[in-house]
Design a protein around this motif. Structure first.
Motif, PDB file in Angstrom:
ATOM      1  N   ASN A 483     -16.471  -7.315   6.867  1.00  0.00           N
ATOM      2  CA  ASN A 483     -16.148  -7.324   5.442  1.00  0.00           C
ATOM      3  C   ASN A 483     -15.929  -5.895   4.960  1.00  0.00           C
ATOM      4  OD1 ASN A 483     -16.397 -10.128   5.318  1.00  0.00           O
ATOM      5  ND2 ASN A 483     -18.630  -9.936   5.178  1.00  0.00           N
ATOM      6  N   SER A 484     -15.066  -5.199   5.653  1.00  0.00           N
ATOM      7  CA  SER A 484     -14.848  -3.784   5.336  1.00  0.00           C
ATOM      8  C   SER A 484     -13.971  -3.636   4.098  1.00  0.00           C
ATOM      9  CB  SER A 484     -14.174  -3.085   6.512  1.00  0.00           C
ATOM     10  OG  SER A 484     -15.013  -3.141   7.645  1.00  0.00           O
ATOM     11  N   THR A 485     -14.231  -2.585   3.329  1.00  0.00           N
ATOM     12  CA  THR A 485     -13.403  -2.267   2.165  1.00  0.00           C
ATOM     13  C   THR A 485     -12.627  -0.990   2.464  1.00  0.00           C
ATOM     14  OG1 THR A 485     -15.047  -3.263   0.717  1.00  0.00           O
ATOM     15  CG2 THR A 485     -13.440  -1.791  -0.313  1.00  0.00           C
ATOM     16  N   VAL A 486     -11.313  -1.102   2.442  1.00  0.00           N
ATOM     17  CA  VAL A 486     -10.447   0.022   2.803  1.00  0.00           C
ATOM     18  C   VAL A 486      -9.671   0.479   1.574  1.00  0.00           C
ATOM     19  CG1 VAL A 486      -8.469   0.733   4.204  1.00  0.00           C
ATOM     20  CG2 VAL A 486     -10.230  -0.762   5.198  1.00  0.00           C
ATOM     21  N   LEU A 487      -9.733   1.793   1.304  1.00  0.00           N
ATOM     22  CA  LEU A 487      -8.948   2.360   0.201  1.00  0.00           C
ATOM     23  C   LEU A 487      -7.752   3.103   0.786  1.00  0.00           C
ATOM     24  CD1 LEU A 487     -11.978   3.782  -1.734  1.00  0.00           C
ATOM     25  CD2 LEU A 487     -10.313   2.252  -2.758  1.00  0.00           C
ATOM     26  N   ILE A 488      -6.556   2.642   0.487  1.00  0.00           N
ATOM     27  CA  ILE A 488      -5.370   3.402   0.899  1.00  0.00           C
ATOM     28  C   ILE A 488      -4.966   4.272  -0.289  1.00  0.00           C
ATOM     29  CG2 ILE A 488      -2.971   3.283   1.696  1.00  0.00           C
ATOM     30  CD1 ILE A 488      -3.564   0.554   2.892  1.00  0.00           C
ATOM     31  N   LEU A 489      -5.070   5.598  -0.102  1.00  0.00           N
ATOM     32  CA  LEU A 489      -4.718   6.520  -1.179  1.00  0.00           C
ATOM     33  C   LEU A 489      -3.221   6.796  -1.066  1.00  0.00           C
ATOM     34  CD1 LEU A 489      -7.762   8.971  -0.983  1.00  0.00           C
ATOM     35  CD2 LEU A 489      -7.594   6.731  -2.079  1.00  0.00           C
ATOM     36  N   ASP A 490      -2.438   6.018  -1.786  1.00  0.00           N
ATOM     37  CA  ASP A 490      -0.981   6.077  -1.654  1.00  0.00           C
ATOM     38  C   ASP A 490      -0.418   7.053  -2.688  1.00  0.00           C
ATOM     39  OD1 ASP A 490       1.714   5.683  -1.439  1.00  0.00           O
ATOM     40  OD2 ASP A 490       1.701   3.603  -2.145  1.00  0.00           O
ATOM     41  N   ASN A 491      -0.187   8.301  -2.233  1.00  0.00           N
ATOM     42  CA  ASN A 491       0.399   9.281  -3.161  1.00  0.00           C
ATOM     43  C   ASN A 491       1.886   9.470  -2.870  1.00  0.00           C
ATOM     44  OD1 ASN A 491       0.180  10.699  -0.807  1.00  0.00           O
ATOM     45  ND2 ASN A 491      -0.670  12.558  -1.708  1.00  0.00           N
ATOM     46  N   SER A 492       2.466   8.539  -2.163  1.00  0.00           N
ATOM     47  CA  SER A 492       3.917   8.462  -1.945  1.00  0.00           C
ATOM     48  C   SER A 492       4.503   9.662  -1.213  1.00  0.00           C
ATOM     49  CB  SER A 492       4.660   8.307  -3.279  1.00  0.00           C
ATOM     50  OG  SER A 492       4.146   7.226  -3.984  1.00  0.00           O
ATOM     51  N   ILE A 493       3.712  10.296  -0.358  1.00  0.00           N
ATOM     52  CA  ILE A 493       4.235  11.449   0.395  1.00  0.00           C
ATOM     53  C   ILE A 493       3.204  11.833   1.462  1.00  0.00           C
ATOM     54  CG2 ILE A 493       3.226  13.408  -0.913  1.00  0.00           C
ATOM     55  CD1 ILE A 493       6.950  13.100   0.007  1.00  0.00           C
ATOM     56  N   THR A 494       3.639  12.526   2.501  1.00  0.00           N
ATOM     57  CA  THR A 494       2.701  13.150   3.428  1.00  0.00           C
ATOM     58  C   THR A 494       2.365  14.497   2.795  1.00  0.00           C
ATOM     59  OG1 THR A 494       3.972  12.091   5.172  1.00  0.00           O
ATOM     60  CG2 THR A 494       2.319  13.695   5.862  1.00  0.00           C
ATOM     61  N   GLY A 495       1.161  14.615   2.231  1.00  0.00           N
ATOM     62  CA  GLY A 495       0.875  15.725   1.321  1.00  0.00           C
ATOM     63  C   GLY A 495       0.458  17.018   1.995  1.00  0.00           C
ATOM     64  N   MET A 496      -0.569  16.965   2.844  1.00  0.00           N
ATOM     65  CA  MET A 496      -1.222  18.172   3.339  1.00  0.00           C
ATOM     66  C   MET A 496      -0.269  19.088   4.095  1.00  0.00           C
ATOM     67  SD  MET A 496      -3.827  19.852   3.146  1.00  0.00           S
ATOM     68  CE  MET A 496      -5.568  19.944   3.375  1.00  0.00           C
ATOM     69  N   THR A 497       0.692  18.494   4.787  1.00  0.00           N
ATOM     70  CA  THR A 497       1.603  19.306   5.584  1.00  0.00           C
ATOM     71  C   THR A 497       2.763  19.836   4.743  1.00  0.00           C
ATOM     72  OG1 THR A 497       2.454  17.172   6.285  1.00  0.00           O
ATOM     73  CG2 THR A 497       1.103  18.364   7.863  1.00  0.00           C
ATOM     74  N   GLY A 498       2.768  19.527   3.438  1.00  0.00           N
ATOM     75  CA  GLY A 498       3.778  20.113   2.559  1.00  0.00           C
ATOM     76  C   GLY A 498       4.915  19.177   2.180  1.00  0.00           C
ATOM     77  N   HIS A 499       4.571  17.906   1.922  1.00  0.00           N
ATOM     78  CA  HIS A 499       5.552  16.949   1.378  1.00  0.00           C
ATOM     79  C   HIS A 499       6.632  16.510   2.366  1.00  0.00           C
ATOM     80  CE1 HIS A 499       4.684  17.835  -3.149  1.00  0.00           C
ATOM     81  NE2 HIS A 499       3.674  17.293  -2.512  1.00  0.00           N
ATOM     82  N   GLN A 500       6.226  15.687   3.334  1.00  0.00           N
ATOM     83  CA  GLN A 500       7.232  15.061   4.196  1.00  0.00           C
ATOM     84  C   GLN A 500       7.326  13.580   3.837  1.00  0.00           C
ATOM     85  OE1 GLN A 500       4.816  17.175   5.563  1.00  0.00           O
ATOM     86  NE2 GLN A 500       6.320  18.817   5.440  1.00  0.00           N
ATOM     87  N   GLN A 501       8.529  13.044   3.961  1.00  0.00           N
ATOM     88  CA  GLN A 501       8.724  11.618   3.705  1.00  0.00           C
ATOM     89  C   GLN A 501       8.074  10.822   4.836  1.00  0.00           C
ATOM     90  OE1 GLN A 501       9.949  10.789   0.887  1.00  0.00           O
ATOM     91  NE2 GLN A 501      10.894  12.734   0.270  1.00  0.00           N
ATOM     92  N   ASN A 502       7.751   9.556   4.551  1.00  0.00           N
ATOM     93  CA  ASN A 502       7.215   8.676   5.595  1.00  0.00           C
ATOM     94  C   ASN A 502       7.647   7.246   5.283  1.00  0.00           C
ATOM     95  OD1 ASN A 502       5.088   7.179   4.102  1.00  0.00           O
ATOM     96  ND2 ASN A 502       4.160   9.197   3.848  1.00  0.00           N
ATOM     97  N   PRO A 503       7.361   6.292   6.160  1.00  0.00           N
ATOM     98  CA  PRO A 503       7.908   4.943   5.966  1.00  0.00           C
ATOM     99  C   PRO A 503       7.470   4.237   4.679  1.00  0.00           C
ATOM    100  CG  PRO A 503       7.190   5.237   8.234  1.00  0.00           C
ATOM    101  CD  PRO A 503       6.707   6.430   7.481  1.00  0.00           C
ATOM    102  N   THR A 504       6.500   4.812   3.935  1.00  0.00           N
ATOM    103  CA  THR A 504       6.107   4.149   2.678  1.00  0.00           C
ATOM    104  C   THR A 504       6.820   4.741   1.469  1.00  0.00           C
ATOM    105  OG1 THR A 504       4.291   5.641   2.098  1.00  0.00           O
ATOM    106  CG2 THR A 504       3.770   3.833   3.610  1.00  0.00           C
ATOM    107  N   THR A 505       7.590   5.826   1.655  1.00  0.00           N
ATOM    108  CA  THR A 505       8.138   6.533   0.486  1.00  0.00           C
ATOM    109  C   THR A 505       9.526   6.046   0.082  1.00  0.00           C
ATOM    110  OG1 THR A 505       9.180   8.301   1.785  1.00  0.00           O
ATOM    111  CG2 THR A 505       6.885   8.639   1.149  1.00  0.00           C
ATOM    112  N   GLY A 506      10.184   5.293   0.975  1.00  0.00           N
ATOM    113  CA  GLY A 506      11.522   4.808   0.637  1.00  0.00           C
ATOM    114  C   GLY A 506      12.613   5.842   0.841  1.00  0.00           C
ATOM    115  N   LYS A 507      12.255   6.961   1.497  1.00  0.00           N
ATOM    116  CA  LYS A 507      13.264   7.982   1.773  1.00  0.00           C
ATOM    117  C   LYS A 507      13.110   8.469   3.204  1.00  0.00           C
ATOM    118  CE  LYS A 507      13.692   9.688  -2.907  1.00  0.00           C
ATOM    119  NZ  LYS A 507      12.982  10.507  -3.875  1.00  0.00           N
TER     120      LYS A 507
END
Lengths: 643, 187
Positions: A483-507
């Motif tokens: 019964n695990s609770t998972v939080l997906i922090l969706d900030n619409s970008i790969t942030g730490m490496t300096g803003h790369q697109q990924n399959p969730t961003t639509g670009k």
């Protein structure tokens, strides 16, 4: 043309000049910019020029003249993509950081057996000193274990030239070639000579199951090939122009590689002789023996593990390295000066009478540097300089989530990304961080071990990390039922490496529209029935969702959705301000926003700062930093924050 | 010559080092510029090394090796004091940015920064004010390059040409003004 380029941009230029046409990578500091820069050749200034000169360009010419680059979901997928492109006949590339090579290790070890058709080059950027990593592993071990040759440049120009040579070696020896970088090589700029692109046509693909179908009968034959190839590569390493001897006619010889060579030259100049190894796997034998024979004392200068040193000792060379320099962190010119001066003096190998003039210079430099180091130390000691750790930015959508987790004393299984900063002051809202994707699988394990904790623990993982490998872990939660609770922090970008697109961003990498994963549907599809989306700027909504999902006896996913505040398309609100209702209770400081601080009156007059220590400390909001997210407003009981 | 640019993530030290590096290449020097990406972009302490001369090997500046330190923030000036040579110079923007331990009350921002730098040849500049005068706080980095230019034997025109090359066209006029204001500060 000479240009000042960071190692990664020079590397990208090398890919372009070498005629590389397919690139698939996953971002990771300090390797990310290679793929970002090479993507700029997608449009191809070369292509534009060809169009102008020739009028029309055929489709084949277009493919030939440009580089296709993409961000893959993870390093394993990226390397398999690049290997596929190589088998299809294209010069291909795959870039990643050191820990990424662990993820890509599976295809790497077998790609060593299949070999290539078009050249295949892999960049792996090690992070000695751990500027931005969770461990300090030495990737040379992977090259040795997979029996793949590895080159290591020491500055930007070498980055470019080594890449070009790596493609030739790849095709000549039928092997992938790894080029190893370190943070300092990847992220320091030095002068590079720019050349033209060499167009390399697609090689013909010929069906050859004995080479490309790695089932036991064929793989056994390829293993024989791999061992023979290693012997040929050793012979190549004996004579290669990448392994350079600088004989300064001295008693001391230094064997070194990569950035350590630059530190050694800085510290020791021409007072020692050098053997600089540009090929770090496989290592030569005779070349090292000859060098050792000419010098009375041999030091091996290499960062991280003692791989060259162990090899030297295994072939009978008496040398010193790790016993002096250790295995941890980066080297530097000061470290080399200090440690070698001590050794030279203690071992009496160079006594006052037999020392040559140039060796005197070495000790002198060391003494000078020590004096210098001490001279300005005192001021700093008095200053008691407070640290400045990295923090979540003003307006960061992760802040609200971690505030709520911290407030409710939830145990947090963390992951790799900007949100790892939630572990720091003042929220301290993280219990574990291991590797990409581990938050969810580790939580599943914790909950299996202690089911009573299911209502007190969550996993947090970013959108890119979730797609990288977190999705596999979520499948395990659903399939093997915790019964695990998972939080997906969706900030619409790969942030730490300096803003790369990924399959969730639509670009895609170039910012063009691309397929966008529906995270809610994906989580439901793997078997998680309870999936909800919250806005992390709304603390109440976020808190209620977390409390409800922890209380319920079924696995659940909460998607905290709000784009990174630094994304250019994100519109900011007007900055908030503090009004006279403020009682200086400092409750708003608990969220750790860098835009809020407490200050005494400060005046700057004619370049001089004056602080009035008698004034009452007051909370202020920095209006250049504040983006008006309003999270702090919810913490103020007195209505003192307005905006 | 070894120049260090220190500050807080997001203050624009990377652009400053890029312009400086290009100016030095134009003067025919071997140049290395070193920076660390990643965590430092998140409001952490940031340091950039610019080294030039006939031949440069190590891209980093070690303790006791800097001829000049340009500090975009006062606390950062103090943090890197030990990197200065004994006769090295400090150019310090008077801006103060509280680090997180100060914000949450776990530490105090040092009060006597001038005293701490008393034994060092230091120029304090209200670079933020000058940048505002030029048109934007964001040009603080270029104001400080202007201050640095008075310490180097390179024509103002060379600096300005490289600013034009590396700054977006619509910000060129603003940045040239910022450079001029910086270079008119007595240093």
């Amino acid at each position: 043309m000479k240009k000042l380029l960071i190692g990664n941009e020079a590397f990208a230029r090398g890919l372009y000049e070498a005629g590389c046409s397919i690139v698939s990578s996953y971002p990771g500091t300090p390797s990310t910019e290679i793929t970002e820069f090479v993507a700029k050749y997608c449009d191809g200034d070369y292509f534009e020029k060809a169009k102008l000169e020739n009028g029309l360009v055929t489709l084949e010419q277009t493919a030939l003249n440009t580089v296709y680059a993409e961000w893959a979901p993870n390093e394993k997928v990226a390397l398999e993509t690049a290997l596929g492109a190589s088998i299809a006949g294209a010069r291909s590339f795959c870039g990643m950081k050191h820990v990424g090579l662990n993820v890509a290790a599976d295809p790497l070890y077998t790609a060593s057996y299949t070999g290539v058709n078009g050249g295949l080059v892999i960049a792996v950027a090690d992070d000695s000193g751990m500027h931005s990593s969770q461990n300090e592993q030495d990737s040379r071990h992977h090259a040795i274990a997979s029996k793949v040759p590895m080159l290591e440049p020491s500055d930007s120009h070498e980055c470019k030239e080594f890449v070009k040579l790596a493609f030739s070696l790849s095709e000549q020896f039928d092997t992938p070639v790894i080029v190893r970088l370190s943070t300092r090589v990847a992220h320091s700029q030095s002068i590079v000579d720019i050349c033209e692109r060499k167009n390399v046509p697609l090689k013909e693909y010929v069906k050859n199951p004995q080479k490309y179908v790695m089932m036991p009968a064929f793989a056994k034959l390829r293993h024989v090939f791999v061992e023979e190839r290693t012997q040929k590569l050793i012979k190549y390493a004996e004579k290669s122009s990448l392994n350079v001897v600088e004989d300064n006619n001295t008693e001391i010889g230094v064997i070194t590689n990569g950035i350590s060579y630059q530190y050694a030259k800085d510290a020791l100049g021409d007072n020692v002789s050098y053997l600089k190894l540009g090929i770090v796997n496989p290592l030569p034998v005779q070349l090292l023996l000859d060098f050792a024979e000419k010098h009375k004392t041999i030091y091996v200068l290499e960062e991280l593990d003692g791989i060259i040193e162990q090899h030297c000792k295994s072939i009978g060379i008496d040398c010193k390295g790790k016993e002096i320099f250790g295995y941890i962190g980066e080297l530097s010119q000061n470290i080399i000066r200090e440690k070698l001066a001590d050794v030279i003096n203690n071992s009496n190998q160079i006594t006052a009478c037999e020392s040559e003039l140039n060796n005197d210079t070495v000790s002198l430099t060391v003494r000078e540097s020590r004096l210098t180091v001490k001279s300005n130390d005192d001021a700093k000691t008095h200053a008691n300089v407070v640290g400045r750790p990295p923090v979540m930015c003003a307006g960061c959508p992760h802040r609200g989530v971690f505030y709520v987790l911290s407030k409710n004393k939830v145990q947090v299984s963390g992951d790799i990304g900007c949100y790892t900063l939630g572990a720091g002051a003042p929220l301290f809202a993280m219990d574990t961080t291991i590797c990409m994707g581990a938050s969810i699988s580790a939580l599943h394990g914790m909950n299996k071990a202690n089911p009573q904790n299911e209502s007190k623990t969550v996993a947090v993982i970013g959108d890119s990390t979730f797609i990288h490998s977190g999705i596999n872990s979520l499948i395990n939660v659903a399939y093997n039922a915790t019964n695990s609770t998972v939080l997906i922090l969706d900030n619409s970008i790969t942030g730490m490496t300096g803003h790369q697109q990924n399959p969730t961003t639509g670009k895609n990498l170039k910012g063009e529209p691309a397929n966008k994963i529906d995270l809610v549907a994906l989580c439901k599809a793997v078997g998680i029935e309870r999936v909800r989306v919250v806005d992390p700027y709304n603390l109440e909504e976020t808190e209620n969702a977390i409390k409800e999902e922890l209380a319920i006896s079924s696995p659940s996913v909460i998607i905290s959705r709000r784009p990174c505040a630094l994304l250019k398309y994100v519109k900011h609100n007007a900055p908030f301000s503090i009004n006279d209702n403020c009682k200086s209770c400092k409750a708003c400081l608990k969220i750790g926003c860098p835009a809020i601080s407490v200050d005494n009156e400060l005046t700057i007059d004619n370049g001089q700062c004056t602080i009035d220590n008698n004034s009452k400390p007051r909370v202020k909001i920095n209006n250049t930093q504040c983006v008006g997210c309003g999270v702090c407003k919810g913490l103020c009981k007195f209505g003192a924050i307005e905006g | 010559m070894n120049i260090m640019i220190v500050g807080v993530g997001g203050q624009g030290s990377l652009l400053a080092s890029k312009i400086l590096g290009n100016v030095l290449i134009e003067k025919g020097y071997d140049v290395k510029v070193s920076e660390v990406h990643g965590m430092s972009q998140r409001g952490g302490s940031v340091v950039t090394y610019v080294k030039y001369g006939e031949k440069v090997y190590s891209p980093i500046i070690d303790k006791g090796e800097a001829d000049v330190i340009i500090a975009f923030e006062q606390l950062e000036a103090v943090r890197y004091i030990e990197y200065l040579k004994p006769n090295g110079k400090m150019l310090v923007s008077t801006q103060k940015i509280d680090p997180m331990p100060v914000i949450i009350g776990n530490a105090k921002y040092p009060e006597n920064i001038e005293g701490l730098l008393a034994n060092i040849e230091t120029t304090f500049v209200d670079a933020v004010k000058l940048a505002e005068q030029a048109g934007s706080v964001k040009a603080t980095n270029i104001v400080l390059l202007g201050v640095l230019s008075k310490n180097m034997d390179i024509l103002a025109e060379t600096w300005k040409e490289n600013i034009k090359k590396l700054v977006a066209e619509r910000f060129v006029a603003l940045n040239i003004k910022a450079f001029d204001l910086g270079s008119s500060v007595c240093a």
